[in-house]
Design a protein around this motif. Structure first.
Motif, PDB file in Angstrom:
ATOM      1  N   GLN A   7       4.443  46.204  13.636  1.00 62.82           N
ATOM      2  CA  GLN A   7       3.687  47.452  14.495  1.00 62.82           C
ATOM      3  C   GLN A   7       4.861  48.028  15.143  1.00 62.82           C
ATOM      4  OE1 GLN A   7       1.046  44.873  16.908  1.00 62.82           O
ATOM      5  NE2 GLN A   7      -0.548  45.466  15.633  1.00 62.82           N
ATOM      6  N   LYS A   8       6.095  47.553  15.528  1.00 61.20           N
ATOM      7  CA  LYS A   8       6.833  48.128  16.175  1.00 61.20           C
ATOM      8  C   LYS A   8       7.583  49.133  15.231  1.00 61.20           C
ATOM      9  CE  LYS A   8       9.787  46.067  19.076  1.00 61.20           C
ATOM     10  NZ  LYS A   8       9.328  46.263  20.526  1.00 61.20           N
ATOM     11  N   PHE A   9       7.948  48.531  13.988  1.00 59.63           N
ATOM     12  CA  PHE A   9       8.735  49.202  12.743  1.00 59.63           C
ATOM     13  C   PHE A   9       7.839  50.584  12.460  1.00 59.63           C
ATOM     14  CE2 PHE A   9      10.504  45.089  11.001  1.00 59.63           C
ATOM     15  CZ  PHE A   9      11.467  44.936  12.248  1.00 59.63           C
ATOM     16  N   GLU A  10       6.307  50.267  12.474  1.00 60.69           N
ATOM     17  CA  GLU A  10       5.549  51.400  12.180  1.00 60.69           C
ATOM     18  C   GLU A  10       5.482  52.517  13.259  1.00 60.69           C
ATOM     19  OE1 GLU A  10       1.255  51.723  10.352  1.00 60.69           O
ATOM     20  OE2 GLU A  10       1.311  50.744  12.312  1.00 60.69           O
ATOM     21  N   LYS A  11       5.895  52.239  14.360  1.00 57.75           N
ATOM     22  CA  LYS A  11       5.955  53.383  15.601  1.00 57.75           C
ATOM     23  C   LYS A  11       7.244  54.046  15.318  1.00 57.75           C
ATOM     24  CE  LYS A  11       2.853  51.041  18.853  1.00 57.75           C
ATOM     25  NZ  LYS A  11       3.053  50.379  20.389  1.00 57.75           N
TER      26      LYS A  11
END
Length: 385
Positions: A35-39
């Motif tokens: 989720q952090k990478f996606e943001k």
């Protein structure tokens, strides 16, 4: 949006309970990092960020496989392989974090492919890498892991009673997850279930590999391993049986010392298979006499307690910090060249009592070569002297 992410709290110190707890802990870390990478990816590269980021590496296999930001392979491998990856913008970019992150990857491969004996003690040891990563990367799972640790300690101390203890799910994050995350979770769970089915199917073999779980009834003829005398004797007749190994007797005795089985050893006279206990588990220790021929690509023997890495400077023992090139000089050149062609530098290298050198990949153990004690780090392997 569907569901919330939870950890699994084990109810007993069994392989299955420990394995389920590790699997869900690892899965929760992967999802939150994804989720952090996606943001950051969407902010820097737009909606097609993942496809563009993976394409920058130019690796056809990665382009084919890394199609989800919640894939454990992508989460654990992409930042470690590409030091200039934009994903490091949301991760602490220092050596200590890198090493713990790599340890999480190695631990996942060990657990998913049963290269360790699943237990709550082993889970407790590996948790420290996940806690460090969660803490330094400021992940929500950091707040949930102490509850998992408390449950482990309660079970190990004998203070946990599943009948009287209230079962409260440990929520990693109250935030609902997307359908894409749910698909990734279901895929990860299905792959774990398939690996379990494959292990169950393998039990139909007449004999496992050396080091594997014993299959069938326990033999009745007992042997006494006399470590100090470098001998193996028949319990009933008191006579030595090591002559049945011929010229390999010294080597086989040295291997048994490294395996260090618990209690007596039992031999099946039909084929010489040796039964013994290792960490309380029934194992095939080897054979009294010649070993039967098996697939040469199969890893034979018990994994030794060393971890190795392939680095730009050669083969390094992570356990001692030694470099094989510095230890053996020019004699390490050929083996190092073989490994550079065959091994992913991100994968952990292991070696067995048989001298089988293998890499622990995301797909499982892959045998690279069989080496002798003179070709490897001093005192790591048994020799025939």
């Amino acid at each position: 949006m569907v569901g919330v992410r939870k950890l699994y709290l084990p109810k007993a110190d069994t392989e299955e309970e420990a394995e389920d707890a590790f699997h869900k802990m690892c899965q929760a870390l992967v999802i939150e990092l994804g989720q952090k990478f996606e943001k950051v990816g969407q902010a820097q590269l737009g909606d097609d960020w993942l496809e563009e980021l993976v394409a920058q590496g130019g690796d056809p296999q990665e382009i084919s496989n890394w199609t989800s930001p919640f894939d454990p392979s992508f989460v654990f491998s992409q930042p470690l392989k590409y030091h200039d990856s934009l994903l490091w913008r949301v991760l602490p970019n220092n050596a200590e974090f890198y090493n713990n992150y790599k340890s999480c990857r190695w631990a996942r491969n060990r657990w998913e492919h049963r290269q360790i004996s699943p237990s709550l003690e082993q889970l407790k040891k590996d948790m420290k890498y996940f806690y460090f990563v969660a803490q330094e990367a400021k992940l929500s799972i950091e707040g949930a892991l102490p509850q998992l640790l408390q449950r482990i300690n309660n079970i190990l101390s004998g203070s946990f009673n599943p009948e009287t203890s209230a079962e409260e799910p440990v929520t990693v994050s109250a935030e609902e997850t997307s359908e894409e995350v749910q698909v990734a979770v279901e895929k990860d769970d299905a792959e774990k279930a398939e690996r379990t089915r494959e292990r169950t199917a393998a039990k139909s073999e007449s004999r496992p590999r050396v080091g594997g779980r014993w299959i069938g009834p326990k033999p009745t003829r007992a042997l006494k391993f006399k470590r100090q005398l470098n001998d193996l004797t028949d319990v009933e007749t008191k006579e030595s049986v090591k002559h049945l190994w011929g010229d390999e007797a010294a080597l086989q005795i040295a291997r048994l010392k490294m395996i260090d089985p618990m209690g007596d050893i039992f031999v099946d006279d039909s084929d010489g298979a040796l039964f013994g206990y290792k960490h309380g588990q029934e194992r095939l220790l080897g054979y009294l006499g010649a070993e039967p021929e098996r697939d040469l690509s199969e890893v034979q023997g018990f994994s030794l307690p060393y971890s190795y890495s392939l680095t730009e400077n050669g083969i390094v023992c992570e356990s001692t910090g030694e470099n094989l090139s510095k230890v053996l000089g020019e004699n390490a050149r050929t083996l190092t060249a073989v490994l550079k062609k065959a091994v992913n530098p991100l994968d952990e290298l292991k070696i067995t009592t048989h001298g089988d050198l293998y890499s622990l990949t995301e797909q499982g153990p892959v045998k690279i070569a069989r080496v002798s004690s003179t070709e490897w780090f001093p005192n790591h392997l048994a020799d025939s002297k």
